[in-house]
Design a protein around this motif. Structure first.
Motif, PDB file in Angstrom:
ATOM      1  N   SER A 177       8.934  -3.501 -57.117  1.00  0.00           N
ATOM      2  CA  SER A 177       9.965  -4.419 -56.610  1.00  0.00           C
ATOM      3  C   SER A 177       9.273  -5.668 -56.075  1.00  0.00           C
ATOM      4  CB  SER A 177      10.790  -3.758 -55.501  1.00  0.00           C
ATOM      5  OG  SER A 177       9.969  -3.408 -54.400  1.00  0.00           O
ATOM      6  N   TYR A 178       9.816  -6.831 -56.438  1.00  0.00           N
ATOM      7  CA  TYR A 178       9.255  -8.113 -56.027  1.00  0.00           C
ATOM      8  C   TYR A 178      10.201  -8.808 -55.051  1.00  0.00           C
ATOM      9  CZ  TYR A 178       6.513  -7.487 -60.334  1.00  0.00           C
ATOM     10  OH  TYR A 178       5.703  -7.009 -61.327  1.00  0.00           O
ATOM     11  N   ASP A 179       9.641  -9.372 -53.980  1.00  0.00           N
ATOM     12  CA  ASP A 179      10.407 -10.267 -53.123  1.00  0.00           C
ATOM     13  C   ASP A 179      10.627 -11.580 -53.879  1.00  0.00           C
ATOM     14  OD1 ASP A 179      10.308  -8.328 -51.237  1.00  0.00           O
ATOM     15  OD2 ASP A 179       9.014  -9.405 -49.816  1.00  0.00           O
ATOM     16  N   PRO A 180      11.453 -12.483 -53.345  1.00  0.00           N
ATOM     17  CA  PRO A 180      11.626 -13.787 -54.009  1.00  0.00           C
ATOM     18  C   PRO A 180      10.280 -14.474 -54.239  1.00  0.00           C
ATOM     19  CG  PRO A 180      13.271 -13.526 -52.299  1.00  0.00           C
ATOM     20  CD  PRO A 180      12.341 -12.358 -52.153  1.00  0.00           C
ATOM     21  N   MET A 181      10.162 -15.100 -55.400  1.00  0.00           N
ATOM     22  CA  MET A 181       8.908 -15.742 -55.792  1.00  0.00           C
ATOM     23  C   MET A 181       8.986 -17.245 -55.561  1.00  0.00           C
ATOM     24  SD  MET A 181       7.964 -13.863 -59.379  1.00  0.00           S
ATOM     25  CE  MET A 181       8.058 -12.065 -59.550  1.00  0.00           C
ATOM     26  N   ALA A 182       7.902 -17.798 -54.989  1.00  0.00           N
ATOM     27  CA  ALA A 182       7.747 -19.247 -54.872  1.00  0.00           C
ATOM     28  C   ALA A 182       6.920 -19.727 -56.061  1.00  0.00           C
ATOM     29  CB  ALA A 182       7.059 -19.611 -53.562  1.00  0.00           C
ATOM     30  N   VAL A 183       7.382 -20.792 -56.723  1.00  0.00           N
ATOM     31  CA  VAL A 183       6.734 -21.302 -57.929  1.00  0.00           C
ATOM     32  C   VAL A 183       6.233 -22.721 -57.656  1.00  0.00           C
ATOM     33  CG1 VAL A 183       6.993 -21.722 -60.397  1.00  0.00           C
ATOM     34  CG2 VAL A 183       8.348 -19.932 -59.295  1.00  0.00           C
TER      35      VAL A 183
ATOM     36  N   ARG B 273       1.752 -21.593 -60.671  1.00  0.00           N
ATOM     37  CA  ARG B 273       1.395 -20.535 -59.729  1.00  0.00           C
ATOM     38  C   ARG B 273       2.659 -19.904 -59.163  1.00  0.00           C
ATOM     39  NH1 ARG B 273      -3.110 -20.122 -55.125  1.00  0.00           N
ATOM     40  NH2 ARG B 273      -2.096 -18.663 -53.718  1.00  0.00           N
ATOM     41  N   LEU B 274       2.667 -18.556 -59.130  1.00  0.00           N
ATOM     42  CA  LEU B 274       3.765 -17.796 -58.543  1.00  0.00           C
ATOM     43  C   LEU B 274       3.219 -17.006 -57.355  1.00  0.00           C
ATOM     44  CD1 LEU B 274       4.470 -18.179 -61.675  1.00  0.00           C
ATOM     45  CD2 LEU B 274       5.983 -16.227 -61.398  1.00  0.00           C
ATOM     46  N   ASP B 275       3.889 -17.081 -56.230  1.00  0.00           N
ATOM     47  CA  ASP B 275       3.513 -16.334 -55.033  1.00  0.00           C
ATOM     48  C   ASP B 275       4.672 -15.430 -54.630  1.00  0.00           C
ATOM     49  OD1 ASP B 275       0.840 -17.439 -53.671  1.00  0.00           O
ATOM     50  OD2 ASP B 275       1.857 -19.095 -54.654  1.00  0.00           O
ATOM     51  N   THR B 276       4.366 -14.155 -54.367  1.00  0.00           N
ATOM     52  CA  THR B 276       5.404 -13.216 -53.956  1.00  0.00           C
ATOM     53  C   THR B 276       4.761 -12.057 -53.216  1.00  0.00           C
ATOM     54  OG1 THR B 276       7.295 -11.885 -54.743  1.00  0.00           O
ATOM     55  CG2 THR B 276       5.316 -11.870 -56.094  1.00  0.00           C
ATOM     56  N   VAL B 277       5.573 -11.104 -52.822  1.00  0.00           N
ATOM     57  CA  VAL B 277       5.109  -9.843 -52.221  1.00  0.00           C
ATOM     58  C   VAL B 277       5.741  -8.723 -53.034  1.00  0.00           C
ATOM     59  CG1 VAL B 277       5.137  -8.368 -50.181  1.00  0.00           C
ATOM     60  CG2 VAL B 277       4.857 -10.825 -49.919  1.00  0.00           C
ATOM     61  N   MET B 278       4.921  -7.747 -53.467  1.00  0.00           N
ATOM     62  CA  MET B 278       5.439  -6.654 -54.288  1.00  0.00           C
ATOM     63  C   MET B 278       5.231  -5.325 -53.579  1.00  0.00           C
ATOM     64  SD  MET B 278       2.616  -6.033 -57.271  1.00  0.00           S
ATOM     65  CE  MET B 278       0.968  -5.405 -56.873  1.00  0.00           C
ATOM     66  N   GLN B 279       5.977  -4.324 -54.038  1.00  0.00           N
ATOM     67  CA  GLN B 279       5.884  -2.979 -53.474  1.00  0.00           C
ATOM     68  C   GLN B 279       6.079  -1.974 -54.604  1.00  0.00           C
ATOM     69  OE1 GLN B 279       8.765  -2.215 -50.403  1.00  0.00           O
ATOM     70  NE2 GLN B 279       7.845  -0.305 -49.764  1.00  0.00           N
ATOM     71  N   TYR B 280       5.149  -1.006 -54.687  1.00  0.00           N
ATOM     72  CA  TYR B 280       5.256   0.022 -55.719  1.00  0.00           C
ATOM     73  C   TYR B 280       6.282   1.082 -55.321  1.00  0.00           C
ATOM     74  CZ  TYR B 280       0.950  -1.843 -57.750  1.00  0.00           C
ATOM     75  OH  TYR B 280       0.012  -2.654 -58.321  1.00  0.00           O
ATOM     76  N   LYS B 281       6.943   1.634 -56.299  1.00  0.00           N
ATOM     77  CA  LYS B 281       7.909   2.701 -56.067  1.00  0.00           C
ATOM     78  C   LYS B 281       7.214   3.888 -55.405  1.00  0.00           C
ATOM     79  CE  LYS B 281      10.844   5.967 -58.629  1.00  0.00           C
ATOM     80  NZ  LYS B 281      11.290   6.384 -59.981  1.00  0.00           N
ATOM     81  N   GLY B 282       7.802   4.389 -54.298  1.00  0.00           N
ATOM     82  CA  GLY B 282       7.239   5.540 -53.606  1.00  0.00           C
ATOM     83  C   GLY B 282       6.133   5.192 -52.633  1.00  0.00           C
ATOM     84  N   ARG B 283       5.825   3.912 -52.459  1.00  0.00           N
ATOM     85  CA  ARG B 283       4.796   3.482 -51.517  1.00  0.00           C
ATOM     86  C   ARG B 283       5.406   2.480 -50.545  1.00  0.00           C
ATOM     87  NH1 ARG B 283      -1.238   3.185 -54.085  1.00  0.00           N
ATOM     88  NH2 ARG B 283      -1.216   5.224 -55.109  1.00  0.00           N
ATOM     89  N   SER B 284       4.923   2.528 -49.303  1.00  0.00           N
ATOM     90  CA  SER B 284       5.495   1.662 -48.270  1.00  0.00           C
ATOM     91  C   SER B 284       4.737   0.355 -48.097  1.00  0.00           C
ATOM     92  CB  SER B 284       5.523   2.406 -46.925  1.00  0.00           C
ATOM     93  OG  SER B 284       4.205   2.788 -46.541  1.00  0.00           O
TER      94      SER B 284
ATOM     95  N   LYS C 262       3.375  -3.246 -48.574  1.00  0.00           N
ATOM     96  CA  LYS C 262       3.797  -4.480 -49.229  1.00  0.00           C
ATOM     97  C   LYS C 262       2.549  -5.299 -49.551  1.00  0.00           C
ATOM     98  CE  LYS C 262       8.565  -4.861 -47.844  1.00  0.00           C
ATOM     99  NZ  LYS C 262       9.658  -5.827 -47.611  1.00  0.00           N
ATOM    100  N   CYS C 263       2.436  -5.682 -50.805  1.00  0.00           N
ATOM    101  CA  CYS C 263       1.197  -6.278 -51.299  1.00  0.00           C
ATOM    102  C   CYS C 263       1.432  -7.729 -51.728  1.00  0.00           C
ATOM    103  CB  CYS C 263       0.682  -5.486 -52.502  1.00  0.00           C
ATOM    104  SG  CYS C 263       0.557  -3.703 -52.215  1.00  0.00           S
ATOM    105  N   PRO C 264       0.777  -8.699 -51.069  1.00  0.00           N
ATOM    106  CA  PRO C 264       0.858 -10.079 -51.551  1.00  0.00           C
ATOM    107  C   PRO C 264       0.316 -10.183 -52.977  1.00  0.00           C
ATOM    108  CG  PRO C 264      -0.049  -9.996 -49.332  1.00  0.00           C
ATOM    109  CD  PRO C 264       0.011  -8.587 -49.812  1.00  0.00           C
ATOM    110  N   LEU C 265       0.984 -10.972 -53.802  1.00  0.00           N
ATOM    111  CA  LEU C 265       0.607 -11.111 -55.209  1.00  0.00           C
ATOM    112  C   LEU C 265       0.676 -12.585 -55.599  1.00  0.00           C
ATOM    113  CD1 LEU C 265       0.072  -9.555 -57.978  1.00  0.00           C
ATOM    114  CD2 LEU C 265       2.510  -9.910 -58.399  1.00  0.00           C
ATOM    115  N   VAL C 266      -0.352 -13.026 -56.320  1.00  0.00           N
ATOM    116  CA  VAL C 266      -0.391 -14.401 -56.820  1.00  0.00           C
ATOM    117  C   VAL C 266      -0.633 -14.346 -58.323  1.00  0.00           C
ATOM    118  CG1 VAL C 266      -1.582 -16.628 -56.734  1.00  0.00           C
ATOM    119  CG2 VAL C 266      -1.284 -15.300 -54.640  1.00  0.00           C
ATOM    120  N   VAL C 267       0.147 -15.104 -59.075  1.00  0.00           N
ATOM    121  CA  VAL C 267      -0.008 -15.220 -60.525  1.00  0.00           C
ATOM    122  C   VAL C 267      -0.342 -16.674 -60.838  1.00  0.00           C
ATOM    123  CG1 VAL C 267       1.078 -14.914 -62.772  1.00  0.00           C
ATOM    124  CG2 VAL C 267       1.676 -13.380 -60.897  1.00  0.00           C
ATOM    125  N   ILE C 268      -1.492 -16.904 -61.483  1.00  0.00           N
ATOM    126  CA  ILE C 268      -1.933 -18.257 -61.810  1.00  0.00           C
ATOM    127  C   ILE C 268      -2.058 -18.384 -63.324  1.00  0.00           C
ATOM    128  CG2 ILE C 268      -3.784 -19.959 -61.558  1.00  0.00           C
ATOM    129  CD1 ILE C 268      -4.390 -18.804 -58.844  1.00  0.00           C
TER     130      ILE C 268
END
Length: 448
Positions: free
Chosen positions: A328-334, A397-408, A410-416
């Protein structure tokens, strides 16, 4: 007498000459391989942050959050290593930027330098500021307060430059991104030793950086195709050694095959279960399509006061390689940048769910007229050079926070995604966009 002795008793082979010949061939092959590695291949530099000290990091939240100010004092030591055996590297001046929660709060520069082959150079970054403007979001202010309580801050150090290899004419844009975990210096609290941090090196896809593929030519010799032995020289059709040794062992090949198959199936099942439930992989991203309909720069008297007009459409695919875990991804900033300088941050992507083994498609369309862009003089020159070719290197560049199913966690994620965009011209046939692999930057956190 052994079989090979019987077969070769009249051959009179000069074994000494054969060994010498094989040794010469091996030495020549090794020498050719070494020469190919030295002169034919070039490798990009590698980078690490060996030390960093945070002496001050104070935020004065504003209303709204984009009106906040920050005071800071940071020292960092970065090592660049040239892994090439022969090729030296020359770097243009570096532009240096520091960010918190994907928002830049400092920009400066470092001088150009020469980097000898096989050597390491050290760059010292020392920056500070009082009540400098920082356009944080409400989420960024909250994250600052959270990290301040912990006494450790996640700060990103980025260097942008253009490099050129010795003896090659191609100039290659280079970005170095270093995610730092900095502990605020407190005389009353024992500081944790800084952990050496590996930086991500972002490279442009230009000829002269990667070598073209080499075709290998196979050689066949009909004389070597028939390895059959003369009938009179074949060994007798007697019981083989392994058969003779096992004839009284009552070895059951059928049971052995069954148990072997069971073991293989169990091992495969365990591997599949571990991969499905125990191992999590980050998403992968590619830019599948992009169109540049307008890209015009109006340079100012001061390069930092230039304005830009643009119209960009892009399509990005996010792939979830996990067999079981959705994301699951939080809103992404582009954000879109040229020459290390952002010129658009208007696009966003709403929160989304990403099923395992599925691909999510994200579409972006941004545009602006006379938007301010704080380019350097080198950036204005680079724009003019690329404008002459009709092709521009733009970073998405995309910046967001993601979370894996079944895990608590929250992981910052950057896509360049480094994009090479051809300006649309009705009088010139457009080159098909090349699908571009994006770089994924993840936070070093347990569960990420």
């Amino acid at each position: 007498m052994a079989f090979w002795e019987d077969w070769c008793k009249d051959c009179d082979w000069p074994w000494t000459k054969i060994f010498i010949g094989l040794a010469v061939v091996a030495v020549l092959g090794g020498l050719i391989a070494v020469l190919v590695v030295i002169f034919a291949f070039v490798k990009p530099p590698t980078a690490t942050v060996d030390d960093a000290v945070l002496r001050r990091f104070d935020l004065s939240p504003g209303t709204p959050a984009a009106n906040s100010t920050i005071s800071y004092n940071i020292t960092a030591t970065l090592s660049l290593r040239n892994p090439n055996i022969y090729y030296g590297i020359s770097y243009d001046a570096f532009s240096t930027a520091l960010s918190f929660n994907s928002t830049r709060f400092h920009e400066s520069s470092l001088p150009a330098l020469q980097h000898k082959a096989g050597k390491k150079v050290t760059l010292n970054v020392k920056v500070g500021g009082v009540n400098k403007a920082i356009k944080l979001t409400d989420v960024g202010v909250t994250e600052f307060d959270k990290e301040k309580k912990a006494g450790k801050f996640q700060v990103e150090l980025r260097l942008d430059t253009v490099l050129m290899y010795k003896g090659r004419g191609t100039k290659c844009p280079l970005g170095v991104v270093c995610p730092l975990q900095l502990q605020l210096v407190d005389p009353d609290v024992a500081a944790t030793a800084f952990q050496v941090t590996k930086c991500t090196v972002l490279r442009a896809k230009k000829y002269g950086w990667f070598l073209p593929p080499v075709q290998r030519i196979g050689i066949s010799d009909p004389a070597l195709q028939d390895s059959r032995q003369p009938p009179g020289l074949r060994p007798p059709a007697a019981m083989a050694f392994w058969e003779d040794w096992f004839k009284d062992c009552e070895f059951n090949w059928k049971k052995a095959a069954i148990w072997g198959a069971v073991v293989v199936v169990v091992v495969i099942l365990i591997v599949v279960l571990v991969l499905a439930f125990g191992v999590v992989k980050p998403p992968k991203a590619t830019a599948d399509d992009a169109v540049l309909q307008r890209f015009a720069l109006a340079p100012g008297a001061n390069p930092a006061s230039s304005t830009i007009s643009y119209n960009i459409t892009a399509t990005v695919s996010l792939k979830n390689p996990n067999m079981y875990r959705g994301i699951s991804y939080d809103p992404m900033a582009v954000a879109f940048s040229f020459n290390g300088t952002r010129f658009d941050e208007s696009a966003t992507v709403p929160a989304l769910k990403h099923a395992a083994r599925k691909t999510a498609t994200l579409n972006f369309r941004v545009g602006g007229v006379g938007k301010p862009v704080k380019l350097s003089a080198a950036g204005v020159n680079e724009f003019a050079a690329q404008n002459a070719t009709g092709k521009f290197d733009v970073e998405m560049r995309l910046d967001t926070v993601m979370q894996y199913k079944g895990r608590s966690t929250k992981c910052p994620l950057v896509v360049i995604c480094p994009l090479e965009l051809q300006l649309v011209d009705p009088e010139v046939a457009a080159t098909a966009f090349q699908v571009t692999k994006c770089t994924i930057l993840r936070a070093k956190k347990s569960g990420c």
